[in-house]
Scaffold this motif. Structure first.
Motif, PDB file in Angstrom:
ATOM      1  N   LEU A  73      85.259  56.631 -11.707  1.00  0.00           N
ATOM      2  CA  LEU A  73      86.134  56.450 -10.372  1.00  0.00           C
ATOM      3  C   LEU A  73      85.013  55.841  -9.167  1.00  0.00           C
ATOM      4  O   LEU A  73      85.453  54.751  -8.612  1.00  0.00           O
ATOM      5  CB  LEU A  73      86.535  57.572  -9.721  1.00  0.00           C
ATOM      6  CG  LEU A  73      87.821  58.239 -10.707  1.00  0.00           C
ATOM      7  CD1 LEU A  73      88.437  59.554 -10.089  1.00  0.00           C
ATOM      8  CD2 LEU A  73      88.979  57.169 -10.606  1.00  0.00           C
ATOM      9  N   ALA A  74      83.774  56.230  -9.168  1.00  0.00           N
ATOM     10  CA  ALA A  74      82.676  56.112  -8.094  1.00  0.00           C
ATOM     11  C   ALA A  74      82.498  54.529  -8.584  1.00  0.00           C
ATOM     12  O   ALA A  74      82.223  53.701  -7.550  1.00  0.00           O
ATOM     13  CB  ALA A  74      81.773  56.948  -8.227  1.00  0.00           C
ATOM     14  N   ALA A  75      82.092  54.069  -9.767  1.00  0.00           N
ATOM     15  CA  ALA A  75      81.748  52.904 -10.182  1.00  0.00           C
ATOM     16  C   ALA A  75      83.018  51.739 -10.035  1.00  0.00           C
ATOM     17  O   ALA A  75      82.661  50.766  -9.328  1.00  0.00           O
ATOM     18  CB  ALA A  75      81.599  52.744 -11.453  1.00  0.00           C
ATOM     19  N   GLY A  76      84.211  52.189 -10.064  1.00  0.00           N
ATOM     20  CA  GLY A  76      85.255  51.199  -9.932  1.00  0.00           C
ATOM     21  C   GLY A  76      85.412  51.256  -8.405  1.00  0.00           C
ATOM     22  O   GLY A  76      85.546  49.691  -7.815  1.00  0.00           O
ATOM     23  N   ALA A  77      85.157  52.224  -7.441  1.00  0.00           N
ATOM     24  CA  ALA A  77      85.282  52.217  -6.126  1.00  0.00           C
ATOM     25  C   ALA A  77      84.237  51.110  -5.428  1.00  0.00           C
ATOM     26  O   ALA A  77      84.363  50.239  -4.548  1.00  0.00           O
ATOM     27  CB  ALA A  77      85.590  53.457  -5.585  1.00  0.00           C
ATOM     28  N   ALA A  78      82.891  51.308  -5.876  1.00  0.00           N
ATOM     29  CA  ALA A  78      81.888  50.604  -5.533  1.00  0.00           C
ATOM     30  C   ALA A  78      82.194  49.095  -5.845  1.00  0.00           C
ATOM     31  O   ALA A  78      81.706  48.172  -4.960  1.00  0.00           O
ATOM     32  CB  ALA A  78      80.299  51.040  -6.098  1.00  0.00           C
ATOM     33  N   LEU A  82      84.610  47.455  -3.653  1.00  0.00           N
ATOM     34  CA  LEU A  82      84.222  47.490  -2.024  1.00  0.00           C
ATOM     35  C   LEU A  82      83.184  46.220  -2.152  1.00  0.00           C
ATOM     36  O   LEU A  82      83.011  45.553  -1.063  1.00  0.00           O
ATOM     37  CB  LEU A  82      83.805  48.590  -1.496  1.00  0.00           C
ATOM     38  CG  LEU A  82      84.749  49.636  -1.546  1.00  0.00           C
ATOM     39  CD1 LEU A  82      84.131  50.907  -0.846  1.00  0.00           C
ATOM     40  CD2 LEU A  82      85.655  49.184  -0.452  1.00  0.00           C
ATOM     41  N   TRP A  83      82.163  46.071  -2.937  1.00  0.00           N
ATOM     42  CA  TRP A  83      81.110  45.418  -2.811  1.00  0.00           C
ATOM     43  C   TRP A  83      80.740  44.028  -3.921  1.00  0.00           C
ATOM     44  O   TRP A  83      79.894  43.291  -3.627  1.00  0.00           O
ATOM     45  CB  TRP A  83      79.522  46.093  -2.824  1.00  0.00           C
ATOM     46  CG  TRP A  83      79.576  46.835  -1.681  1.00  0.00           C
ATOM     47  CD1 TRP A  83      79.710  46.650  -0.232  1.00  0.00           C
ATOM     48  CD2 TRP A  83      79.671  48.428  -1.794  1.00  0.00           C
ATOM     49  NE1 TRP A  83      79.752  47.863   0.455  1.00  0.00           N
ATOM     50  CE2 TRP A  83      79.808  48.939  -0.203  1.00  0.00           C
ATOM     51  CE3 TRP A  83      79.728  49.353  -2.541  1.00  0.00           C
ATOM     52  CZ2 TRP A  83      79.666  50.121   0.135  1.00  0.00           C
ATOM     53  CZ3 TRP A  83      79.969  50.746  -2.349  1.00  0.00           C
ATOM     54  CH2 TRP A  83      79.617  51.221  -0.995  1.00  0.00           C
ATOM     55  N   ALA A  84      81.487  43.964  -4.992  1.00  0.00           N
ATOM     56  CA  ALA A  84      81.213  43.234  -6.151  1.00  0.00           C
ATOM     57  C   ALA A  84      81.872  41.844  -5.802  1.00  0.00           C
ATOM     58  O   ALA A  84      83.002  41.807  -5.082  1.00  0.00           O
ATOM     59  CB  ALA A  84      81.821  43.767  -7.214  1.00  0.00           C
ATOM     60  N   PRO A  85      81.628  40.728  -6.034  1.00  0.00           N
ATOM     61  CA  PRO A  85      82.205  39.480  -5.758  1.00  0.00           C
ATOM     62  C   PRO A  85      83.333  39.424  -6.480  1.00  0.00           C
ATOM     63  O   PRO A  85      83.348  39.745  -7.698  1.00  0.00           O
ATOM     64  CB  PRO A  85      80.899  38.327  -6.132  1.00  0.00           C
ATOM     65  CG  PRO A  85      79.855  38.946  -7.167  1.00  0.00           C
ATOM     66  CD  PRO A  85      80.235  40.525  -6.623  1.00  0.00           C
ATOM     67  N   ALA A  86      84.429  38.591  -6.091  1.00  0.00           N
ATOM     68  CA  ALA A  86      85.260  38.026  -6.887  1.00  0.00           C
ATOM     69  C   ALA A  86      85.121  37.268  -8.042  1.00  0.00           C
ATOM     70  O   ALA A  86      84.267  36.189  -7.733  1.00  0.00           O
ATOM     71  CB  ALA A  86      86.564  37.413  -5.980  1.00  0.00           C
ATOM     72  N   PRO A  87      85.740  37.307  -9.234  1.00  0.00           N
ATOM     73  CA  PRO A  87      86.918  38.278  -9.434  1.00  0.00           C
ATOM     74  C   PRO A  87      86.379  39.489  -9.936  1.00  0.00           C
ATOM     75  O   PRO A  87      87.223  40.340 -10.613  1.00  0.00           O
ATOM     76  CB  PRO A  87      87.630  37.441 -10.484  1.00  0.00           C
ATOM     77  CG  PRO A  87      86.562  36.778 -11.341  1.00  0.00           C
ATOM     78  CD  PRO A  87      85.604  36.330 -10.228  1.00  0.00           C
ATOM     79  N   LEU A  92      88.128  43.216  -8.595  1.00  0.00           N
ATOM     80  CA  LEU A  92      89.136  44.100  -9.211  1.00  0.00           C
ATOM     81  C   LEU A  92      89.088  44.019 -10.795  1.00  0.00           C
ATOM     82  O   LEU A  92      89.685  44.743 -11.364  1.00  0.00           O
ATOM     83  CB  LEU A  92      90.406  43.070  -8.837  1.00  0.00           C
ATOM     84  CG  LEU A  92      90.767  43.234  -7.292  1.00  0.00           C
ATOM     85  CD1 LEU A  92      92.078  42.361  -6.874  1.00  0.00           C
ATOM     86  CD2 LEU A  92      90.795  44.797  -6.753  1.00  0.00           C
ATOM     87  N   LEU A  93      88.595  43.269 -11.493  1.00  0.00           N
ATOM     88  CA  LEU A  93      88.402  43.459 -12.851  1.00  0.00           C
ATOM     89  C   LEU A  93      87.750  44.638 -13.069  1.00  0.00           C
ATOM     90  O   LEU A  93      87.990  45.394 -14.211  1.00  0.00           O
ATOM     91  CB  LEU A  93      87.478  42.189 -13.579  1.00  0.00           C
ATOM     92  CG  LEU A  93      88.463  40.801 -13.472  1.00  0.00           C
ATOM     93  CD1 LEU A  93      87.587  39.557 -14.072  1.00  0.00           C
ATOM     94  CD2 LEU A  93      89.868  41.010 -14.341  1.00  0.00           C
ATOM     95  N   THR A  94      86.362  44.949 -12.392  1.00  0.00           N
ATOM     96  CA  THR A  94      85.770  46.217 -12.947  1.00  0.00           C
ATOM     97  C   THR A  94      86.562  47.213 -12.427  1.00  0.00           C
ATOM     98  O   THR A  94      86.341  48.521 -12.865  1.00  0.00           O
ATOM     99  CB  THR A  94      84.511  45.951 -11.785  1.00  0.00           C
ATOM    100  OG1 THR A  94      83.729  44.785 -12.462  1.00  0.00           O
ATOM    101  CG2 THR A  94      83.547  47.140 -12.364  1.00  0.00           C
ATOM    102  N   LEU A  95      87.209  47.199 -11.087  1.00  0.00           N
ATOM    103  CA  LEU A  95      87.952  48.343 -10.808  1.00  0.00           C
ATOM    104  C   LEU A  95      89.032  48.535 -11.935  1.00  0.00           C
ATOM    105  O   LEU A  95      89.307  49.808 -12.220  1.00  0.00           O
ATOM    106  CB  LEU A  95      88.734  47.769  -9.511  1.00  0.00           C
ATOM    107  CG  LEU A  95      89.732  49.041  -8.965  1.00  0.00           C
ATOM    108  CD1 LEU A  95      89.005  50.292  -8.612  1.00  0.00           C
ATOM    109  CD2 LEU A  95      90.513  48.284  -7.712  1.00  0.00           C
ATOM    110  N   ALA A  96      89.791  47.753 -12.416  1.00  0.00           N
ATOM    111  CA  ALA A  96      90.743  47.988 -13.404  1.00  0.00           C
ATOM    112  C   ALA A  96      90.037  48.617 -14.593  1.00  0.00           C
ATOM    113  O   ALA A  96      90.939  49.450 -15.197  1.00  0.00           O
ATOM    114  CB  ALA A  96      91.609  46.700 -13.816  1.00  0.00           C
ATOM    115  N   THR A 124      93.102  48.508  -2.883  1.00  0.00           N
ATOM    116  CA  THR A 124      91.401  48.502  -2.809  1.00  0.00           C
ATOM    117  C   THR A 124      91.086  50.095  -2.122  1.00  0.00           C
ATOM    118  O   THR A 124      89.933  50.679  -2.601  1.00  0.00           O
ATOM    119  CB  THR A 124      90.579  47.434  -2.475  1.00  0.00           C
ATOM    120  OG1 THR A 124      90.986  46.250  -3.190  1.00  0.00           O
ATOM    121  CG2 THR A 124      89.158  47.645  -2.359  1.00  0.00           C
ATOM    122  N   VAL A 125      91.621  50.136  -0.858  1.00  0.00           N
ATOM    123  CA  VAL A 125      90.914  51.306  -0.027  1.00  0.00           C
ATOM    124  C   VAL A 125      91.254  52.523  -0.644  1.00  0.00           C
ATOM    125  O   VAL A 125      90.592  53.673  -0.679  1.00  0.00           O
ATOM    126  CB  VAL A 125      91.478  50.966   1.110  1.00  0.00           C
ATOM    127  CG1 VAL A 125      91.348  52.334   2.213  1.00  0.00           C
ATOM    128  CG2 VAL A 125      90.963  49.972   2.235  1.00  0.00           C
TER     129      VAL A 125
END
Length: 312
Positions: A197-202, A205-210, A213-217, A272-273
């Motif tokens: 959960l922490a890795a997806g949130a980070a 918030l900070w990874a470039p697109a795309p 959201l790909l890492t978050l998913a 995202t928030v």
């Protein structure tokens, strides 16, 4: 039939009435599927294993049927054919359920295996918070799915790739690790969920697109899958046998409505928030629980040493 008619009418000017007709029909179909699956599991001579592989296959089929959520005309036809085929299959399977001999003591089928349950008093144990929070990660992601199709096109990412990545993350790790999860302690499972959960949130918030959201998913989908699979292997952390699913169903319905309103107001950024807050809360809860457990162990060791010296 009502669901298929509502789906087809909704993309031909049927308006809100057609959508509501499809929604109600789909809800009844879901309840029917839950009852049939529960009945089939009750007819088995031995207690069935957690249905991780079956759920993974079902999710893969769902992802293939869903395809591109942005093409509403094609999506309505695919879903209409899908629900018609599923309804006919469930009707035929009901004959097997009726012929079987049910056993008592099974939990309610609806919402029991498809979503991580919230046992009574679970939120009082901070060590379980990462697992419980991981069970919520799917709701905001599903609420934002229609907007994800537009985001994928803007980022030159095929919407089908996002859907299949998300479904693969939800069930792939749980399926691969199901043998190991039997031996996992609740503290280890909570730590893995908190880290994901922490890795997806980070990343969100900070990874470039795309990649944000790909890492978050991928990360939050995996956290949900491991929380779901881990709780299936641990009945003590699940709902009580014979318990009603109404509390869990009402809670998830309320949260889904809240996330839907958030998507309407804030779009993808609002989701995202929410995911960032889930990751932060999970890490804080796990750190707090680990610190408390370490203090308890540290305090127990001197007492044990003192008692041993006194006996000597």
């Amino acid at each position: 039939g009502a669901t298929a008619a509502g789906l087809l009418a909704s993309v031909r000017g049927g308006g809100l009435g057609a959508v509501l007709l499809a929604l109600l029909g789909w809800a009844v179909l879901t309840a029917l599927a839950s009852g049939v699956v529960r009945g089939l599991r009750l007819t088995q001579a031995q207690a069935p294993r957690p249905p991780i592989a079956a759920a993974a296959i079902g999710a893969l089929c769902a992802g293939m049927v869903l395809g591109d959520p942005g093409d509403l005309q094609a999506l309505a036809w695919r879903l209409a054919m899908f629900v018609t085929a599923v309804a006919l299959l469930l009707i035929s399977l009901q004959r097997l359920v009726a012929a079987g001999t049910p056993r008592p003591g099974c939990r309610a089928g609806l919402f029991d295996c498809s979503l991580p349950a919230w046992p009574a008093g679970a939120w009082r144990d901070r060590g379980q918070w990462p697992i419980l929070l991981a069970g919520l990660a799917m709701l905001p992601m599903m609420a934002a799915l229609p907007l994800m199709a537009d985001w994928c096109r803007a980022a030159q990412v095929p919407p089908q790739l996002m859907v299949m990545l998300h479904i693969g993350a939800m069930f792939g790790p749980a399926w691969l690790l199901q043998g190991a999860m039997v031996r996992w302690s609740p503290h280890l499972l909570a730590g893995v969920c908190a880290l994901l959960l922490a890795a997806g949130a980070a990343a969100a918030l900070w990874a470039p697109a795309p990649w944000d959201l790909l890492t978050l998913a991928a990360a939050h989908g995996a956290a949900w899958g491991l929380a779901w699979g881990g709780q299936l292997w641990a009945p003590a952390r699940r709902g009580q046998q014979g318990g009603s699913p109404l509390r869990a169903a009402a809670g998830y319905a309320l949260l889904t409505l809240l996330f839907g309103m958030l998507v309407q107001e804030a779009g993808v950024r609002g989701i995202t928030v929410v995911h960032a807050m889930l990751g932060l809360a999970a890490m804080l809860a796990w750190s707090w629980s680990a610190t408390s457990e370490h203090r308890l162990r540290s305090g127990a060791e001197p007492r044990a040493t003192t008692e041993a010296s006194s006996e000597s």
